[in-house]
Design an enzyme around this catalytic site. Structure first.
Site, PDB file in Angstrom:
ATOM      1  N   ASP A  53       0.834  -1.208   0.000  1.00 38.06           N
ATOM      2  CA  ASP A  53       0.000   0.000   0.000  1.00 38.06           C
ATOM      3  C   ASP A  53       0.873   1.264   0.000  1.00 38.06           C
ATOM      4  O   ASP A  53       0.598   2.234  -0.704  1.00 38.06           O
ATOM      5  CB  ASP A  53      -0.906  -0.033   1.235  1.00 38.06           C
ATOM      6  CG  ASP A  53      -1.739   1.224   1.383  1.00 38.06           C
ATOM      7  OD1 ASP A  53      -2.735   1.351   0.662  1.00 38.06           O
ATOM      8  OD2 ASP A  53      -1.359   2.088   2.200  1.00 38.06           O
ATOM      9  N   LYS A 104       1.323   4.399  -2.933  1.00 40.65           N
ATOM     10  CA  LYS A 104       1.227   5.840  -2.673  1.00 40.65           C
ATOM     11  C   LYS A 104       2.511   6.559  -3.083  1.00 40.65           C
ATOM     12  O   LYS A 104       2.468   7.658  -3.646  1.00 40.65           O
ATOM     13  CB  LYS A 104       0.916   6.080  -1.199  1.00 40.65           C
ATOM     14  CG  LYS A 104      -0.502   5.616  -0.831  1.00 40.65           C
ATOM     15  CD  LYS A 104      -0.694   5.503   0.671  1.00 40.65           C
ATOM     16  CE  LYS A 104      -2.099   5.025   1.004  1.00 40.65           C
ATOM     17  NZ  LYS A 104      -2.226   4.616   2.419  1.00 40.65           N
TER      18      LYS A 104
END
Lengths: 433, 433
Positions: A201, A205
């Site tokens: 994750d 980003k």
């Protein structure tokens, strides 16, 4: 003033939050946009469950195409997550010349290039404030307030679940497993929280942030990734003794003719402002050539914070439409594509390191380890050696000065093969400045 | 693409920084704007001194009117500071239908209403990212990323000079005078730094933030102001013992049917993220109903950080021009003016307090003071009483639970008149959450 019509695809947690916010703060949203924002349609496979917001049943459909093909809808909000269906929905909406707002970081990290091009070719915008650190308006800051700067360093705590786990391990001395179990029970973390804790994750980003800054989409796979699952309360306690906190850090840094881009646990000075980012909070620290050091801090996930970012994007589009924007609002900063910049191999990284060696407590063990480090040009800055029980395994903990990662990997592999070493060496990079 | 022409009025520190940035980062600025930004004219009374940037002499003029009346100029950047001349320049530029960028917080706090109206009536924009906390893009965040939220609390460290002074007093145990003398010698602070340390500069910035959030200009005079000049190293040390740091804080808070708006030294919990904002750094902490708690941190002043904010505003205007914006880009968030909100009188404030009483060390002094506090409904949460030399003055230091400011003022005034009290009581508000 003609209202702006919105279609929402995906009525899960964030979808329901978005509807809740558009209804709850309707008056200030209209005031600050200069135009009404109307929810025209909502698509979800499940149109029965109660989401805690009151929506006219006639707006609901189980068919995303009803939304994408509605000629009255100006803005499509994609909140279904995942890759295949989301890609289809976003592409279809852009080709129908609808502006798109998405919170889908995986989609952007994986298919950003293709989607930006589709948006560009259809003269519509693709907005994604919610995709990086939910409520922290870092995308807007990079595109606007910080836009004149060359950003030389980004250090981010970009995953709330990992940060929550590390904070509890730090403050309560619990193990990784103990905290995760509790977090899952309390509904704070997915079961298992794999993509959060293994760094995926965070890599998504960081990919989005770097792409925005460089002006072209960077390949997800080029970013080094290491998770937090092997960290122990011991490492966190030793870090504390050395003056550090352990965080899952995303780092991007300009170096010579390329950049470093990496995600891994890192020790950062206890008295740095980033070290104060605890629990489920996110933060992005950066340095620009004119702006100097800056930090943005807030909640990175959750129904309401993510909805805030989604609605801010809708408002931006609505405002631009009201003021007569024609054509494309660039999702990236490029107009002429910049030259591609090399992402350095991790082997070339120069960093300070924390090591925890598991060694049998026999005479000469420290000198043997130190000898191998020395041979590989790794110099030690401090050592903690505790316990003196004959023939039992004790940790030898040390910090190094700056060394080359290639050498570190070789040295550690050699040390791990020593007879006096009883288990694999733990290695954590130290981000001093 | 037609370039955007800029005229700069005021070629001092920030003016020179702005020119430096526009030249140094020309390539990325053009890339990220999609159009060239050209410096067309620069006006200053002094066109001789070297500013460390190379500017074609033919661009320079001593007459601001040359810039304002140049039909080729699209954007005027006002960087002369002060009130009278700046007001004339900004008004003249807006009436000539030029977009205006300013860093002038005093001007906006004093004449904001009039200037916004002039901009509105002439269909041009008035941008002011640099006016609040230089490099911290808080204006953009409030207008965009945080726009859907009701902001219930703002707490800001908005003045770098004051924060530098308090940080040095805290870390080195120096007196206010010692730090100021050093800061002036090193060129960090003006001599004397009156508007920084008496809270005026902070009030200007808070006025701008509140006006932006409420949607109409708030009167500068309605904000309570108290500076840092009376703080002593003793107070800072006692604060530390109680678990607090002392900061010059700007506070705006929604309460019942109105708001609190105040600037004064305050004690904040040592482990809060705001307490980590040291030296010349600025930060704004805020809470929104959907976004939750957020913090923005960076350099609040200086040639390069302020220039970054100014150029970001120029880029925003240039981008909008390129994309065909027609009409007015609102400096405030209002389209229909909101109902005016009452700013509460300080007398109605409810807060916890720190007191340092200077009392002669005689028996019964604590009970006498505590008695008066009790009569005024002020209850004590902790006390430090040190030193026991007969007939000499000793400090009695205490923290209270939440009390009403009106009662506190009356009680302190009564205590100050006691024979056993040898000097005025020091009172610092405590901002617990």
């Amino acid at each position: 003033m003609k209202p702006v019509n919105v279609g929402i695809i995906g009525f899960g947690t964030v979808g329901a939050g978005t509807v809740e916010l558009l209804l709850a703060n309707k008056e200030i949203i209209t005031n600050r946009t200069g135009t009404d924002i109307i929810i025209k349609k909502i698509a979800d496979l499940d149109i029965e469950s109660d989401r805690g917001v009151s929506v006219d049943r006639s707006l609901m459909t189980t068919n995303a195409m009803d939304v994408i093909n509605d000629p009255d809808i100006d803005v499509i909000v994609e909140l279904i997550g995942g890759l295949t269906k989301a890609r289809e929905v976003v592409t279809g909406a852009l080709k129908n010349k609808k502006h798109v707002v998405t919170a889908n970081k995986a989609l952007l990290a994986e298919y950003g290039k293709e989607l930006y091009e589709t948006a560009f070719n259809n003269g519509v915008s693709l907005s994604f404030e919610a995709s990086v650190c939910g409520a922290v308006p870092i995308i807007g800051a990079l595109k606007n307030g910080l836009a004149p700067n060359r950003i030389s360093v980004i250090k981010g705590i970009l995953n709330g679940t990992s940060n929550y786990i590390l904070t509890r391990m730090t403050k309560e001395g619990l193990t990784y497993d103990q905290v995760v179990q509790k977090a899952v029970e309390m509904g704070f973390a997915e079961d298992p929280p794999t993509l959060d804790v293994n760094g995926t994750d965070t890599v998504h980003k960081l990919t989005i942030l770097i792409s925005l800054l460089l002006g072209y989409p960077v390949a997800l796979q080029s970013i080094y990734r290491e998770g937090i699952v092997n960290l122990t309360p011991d490492d966190i306690r030793f870090a504390d003794e050395f003056g550090y906190r352990v965080k899952l850090l995303a780092v991007a840094r300009q170096r010579d003719n390329g950049i470093e881009a990496r995600v891994h646990p890192a020790m950062i000075p206890k008295d740095s402002i980033l070290a104060r980012v605890d629990d489920e909070f996110n933060a992005i620290y950066l340095e620009g050539d004119f702006v100097g050091p800056s930090l943005f801090y807030g909640l990175g996930a959750g129904r309401r914070p993510t909805a805030s970012a989604v609605v801010s994007d809708i408002m931006g589009i609505a405002r631009a439409m009201r003021l007569g924007y024609r054509g494309f609002m660039p999702p990236l900063s490029h107009f002429s594509l910049q030259k591609e910049v090399a992402i350095h191999s991790m082997k070339d990284l120069h960093s300070a390191y924390y090591f925890r060696f598991s060694a049998f407590d026999s005479p000469g063990v420290l000198s043997m380890i130190a000898g191998i480090l020395g041979e590989h040009d790794i110099s030690i800055s401090s050592v903690i050696q505790k316990g003196r029980e004959q023939n039992s395994s004790v940790p030898i903990v040390m910090l190094t000065h700056e060394a080359r990662e290639k050498n570190v990997i070789e040295a550690v592999s050699k040390i791990n093969r020593l007879d006096i070493v009883s288990g694999p060496t733990v290695m954590v990079r130290v981000e001093e400045d």
